[in-house]
Write a protein that holds these residues in place. Structure first.
Motif, PDB file in Angstrom:
ATOM      1  N   ASP A   1       0.651  -1.569  -0.118  1.00  0.00           N
ATOM      2  CA  ASP A   1      -0.102   0.166  -0.314  1.00  0.00           C
ATOM      3  C   ASP A   1       0.820   1.280  -0.149  1.00  0.00           C
ATOM      4  O   ASP A   1       1.692   1.594   0.253  1.00  0.00           O
TER       5      ASP A   1
ATOM      6  N   TYR B   1       1.697   9.784  -1.808  1.00  0.00           N
ATOM      7  CA  TYR B   1       0.608   8.772  -2.728  1.00  0.00           C
ATOM      8  C   TYR B   1       1.906   7.342  -3.070  1.00  0.00           C
ATOM      9  O   TYR B   1       1.923   7.059  -4.101  1.00  0.00           O
TER      10      TYR B   1
ATOM     11  N   PRO C   1      -5.940  -0.558   1.421  1.00  0.00           N
ATOM     12  CA  PRO C   1      -7.250   0.589   1.405  1.00  0.00           C
ATOM     13  C   PRO C   1      -7.072   1.745   0.539  1.00  0.00           C
ATOM     14  O   PRO C   1      -7.778   2.340   0.429  1.00  0.00           O
ATOM     15  N   THR C   2      -5.095   1.629   1.214  1.00  0.00           N
ATOM     16  CA  THR C   2      -5.704   3.017   0.889  1.00  0.00           C
ATOM     17  C   THR C   2      -4.947   3.714  -0.443  1.00  0.00           C
ATOM     18  O   THR C   2      -5.621   4.479  -0.955  1.00  0.00           O
TER      19      THR C   2
ATOM     20  N   ARG D   1      -6.923  15.772  -4.242  1.00  0.00           N
ATOM     21  CA  ARG D   1      -7.973  14.611  -4.293  1.00  0.00           C
ATOM     22  C   ARG D   1      -9.464  15.787  -3.809  1.00  0.00           C
ATOM     23  O   ARG D   1      -9.228  16.334  -3.569  1.00  0.00           O
TER      24      ARG D   1
ATOM     25  N   PRO E   1     -14.101  14.398  -3.241  1.00  0.00           N
ATOM     26  CA  PRO E   1     -15.322  13.983  -3.356  1.00  0.00           C
ATOM     27  C   PRO E   1     -15.551  13.908  -4.226  1.00  0.00           C
ATOM     28  O   PRO E   1     -17.188  12.490  -4.521  1.00  0.00           O
TER      29      PRO E   1
ATOM     30  N   ARG F   1      -6.926   2.045  -2.952  1.00  0.00           N
ATOM     31  CA  ARG F   1      -8.227   2.199  -3.686  1.00  0.00           C
ATOM     32  C   ARG F   1      -9.022   3.947  -3.272  1.00  0.00           C
ATOM     33  O   ARG F   1      -9.993   3.787  -4.394  1.00  0.00           O
ATOM     34  N   ARG F   2      -8.671   4.213  -2.158  1.00  0.00           N
ATOM     35  CA  ARG F   2      -9.146   4.715  -2.617  1.00  0.00           C
ATOM     36  C   ARG F   2      -9.133   6.033  -3.029  1.00  0.00           C
ATOM     37  O   ARG F   2      -9.801   7.579  -3.958  1.00  0.00           O
TER      38      ARG F   2
ATOM     39  N   ASP G   1     -10.203   6.342  -6.742  1.00  0.00           N
ATOM     40  CA  ASP G   1     -11.694   7.451  -6.605  1.00  0.00           C
ATOM     41  C   ASP G   1     -11.585   8.535  -6.695  1.00  0.00           C
ATOM     42  O   ASP G   1     -13.124   9.743  -7.005  1.00  0.00           O
ATOM     43  N   GLU G   2     -10.455   9.279  -6.406  1.00  0.00           N
ATOM     44  CA  GLU G   2     -10.801  10.488  -5.925  1.00  0.00           C
ATOM     45  C   GLU G   2      -9.381  11.748  -6.392  1.00  0.00           C
ATOM     46  O   GLU G   2      -9.767  12.732  -6.211  1.00  0.00           O
TER      47      GLU G   2
ATOM     48  N   PRO H   1      -1.028   7.776   2.858  1.00  0.00           N
ATOM     49  CA  PRO H   1      -2.134   8.223   2.317  1.00  0.00           C
ATOM     50  C   PRO H   1      -1.941   9.680   1.901  1.00  0.00           C
ATOM     51  O   PRO H   1      -2.463  10.842   1.199  1.00  0.00           O
TER      52      PRO H   1
END
Length: 375
Positions: free
Chosen positions: A100, A106, A330-331, A290, A292, A333-334, A337-338, A103
């Protein structure tokens, strides 16, 4: 009103002159201009040797082959990158193991890298990517590589001139790899480079890109190992020599442009802006934020004549070519999308940077920002 482009390669008269000189010389393929480019780029990085390659992917595979990565080996790398970083591992016969990312930056999370090494048999190398022009956490990654006695290959395809604690990227491990694709901080049209302080790695890399040929001048048809034809042409190297001389000014302008965008967007609470930790020098291959509501923001900017791009919308282990590869990340994967990248290239003028910032602010219902002009 013209659109604000996400990239704008700058190839000038001097590059054209150098290409014309190569054409007139008749030495269009590998030759003295390639050696010149190799020497000058290695010196720019603070490395002893440079080996030019046909592209950045070729440079990555060449470096991995040169340090002995092959069948049965595992290489810990990032899932959040252009697919070339992992493809190069597979092209060597090895398998990528995805760890990973941090956050905030990157780039590869050293804790995740250490966990992956401890959980995986046959790890032979770590391959961090200096994503968007920001160096990975090289002090810890170097220490982990040394502790576990594995190779360290840097993917610096987006980070020409970036530095960690004052040391240029590409020089921390066994080898560093660069790309000269047209949208990069400097270009040769297509091209790549391996830099290293290890003479043996350099010799094996030079053989690998040239059919495994001996480098002895009088033994041009002695093939001492199996290799590819991954050479850089003299035409591309001629462009590269002149682009390299412009690179410091290109990077300086990218940093100025990024600073202007950050100053104008710092109060937009919906955005997470790029970071530059104090020990790192960012060269802003991309200015990536980033948010939302990425799709809505991109639509709004498109209507305002501002190009954007998403690097990268799909994790590498989620690509069809990587069916069967598992990754608990998980990081990362977020992030897919952003993230969205705004124009930051050195061809932008203040008025265009203001258009970008004002369009973003307008999307979030904020007034135009007052930002002093770049010097």
């Amino acid at each position: 009103m013209s659109r604000v482009a996400i990239a704008d390669p700058d190839v000038g008269e001097r590059e054209l002159e150098r290409v014309r000189e190569v054409l007139e010389s008749g030495r269009l393929a590998d030759g003295p201009v390639v050696r010149e480019f190799e020497r000058e780029f290695a010196a720019f990085c603070g490395a002893d040797r440079g080996v030019a390659a046909a592209n950045g992917t070729a440079a990555l595979q060449t470096a991995l082959e040169a340090v002995g990565i092959g069948e049965g080996d595992a290489v810990v790398t990032t899932p959040f990158s252009f697919v070339a970083s992992a493809n190069a591992v597979r092209l060597c016969g090895a398998r990528p193991v995805f760890a990973d990312v941090d956050p905030a930056t990157y780039t590869l999370d050293p804790d995740a890298v250490e966990a992956a090494i401890e959980a995986t048999d046959d790890v032979a190398a770590i391959l961090p990517v200096h994503l968007y022009g920001l160096p990975a956490e090289m002090d810890r990654l170097t220490a982990i590589a040394e502790e576990h006695d594995v190779a360290l290959i840097e993917d610096a395809a987006q980070a020409h001139g970036a530095a960690y604690e004052g040391t240029p990227v590409g020089t921390f491990g066994d080898a560093g790899c660069f790309s000269f694709y047209p949208t990069k901080n400097m270009t040769t049209g297509e091209g790549g480079m391996v830099v290293t302080d290890d003479g043996g790695v350099a010799e094996r890399a030079a053989r690998f890109v040239n059919h495994g040929r001996s480098d002895a001048a009088d033994r041009g048809y002695d093939h001492v190992s199996v290799g590819h034809n991954l050479r850089l042409t003299s035409l591309s190297a001629a462009i590269g020599v002149e682009q390299l001389r412009k690179l410091p000014s290109y990077n300086a302008r990218r940093r100025e442009n990024a600073a202007r965008l950050s100053a104008a967007l710092e109060d937009v609470s919906e955005l997470t802006l790029p970071v530059e930790p104090p020990e790192r020098r960012h060269v802003y291959h991309q200015y990536t934020v980033r948010c939302p509501d990425r799709a809505a923001l991109r639509d709004h900017l498109d209507e305002r004549g501002v190009d954007t791009a998403v690097y990268y919308p799909t994790l590498i282990p989620d690509q069809p070519a990587y069916d069967g590869y598992e990754a608990s990340v998980p990081t990362a994967r977020r992030l897919v999308d952003e993230v969205v990248s705004l124009p930051v290239h050195p061809g932008l003028v203040d008025e265009e940077l203001d258009r970008i910032a004002d369009a973003v602010r307008d999307h979030y219902g904020l007034p135009e920002a007052e930002v002093p002009a770049n010097d």
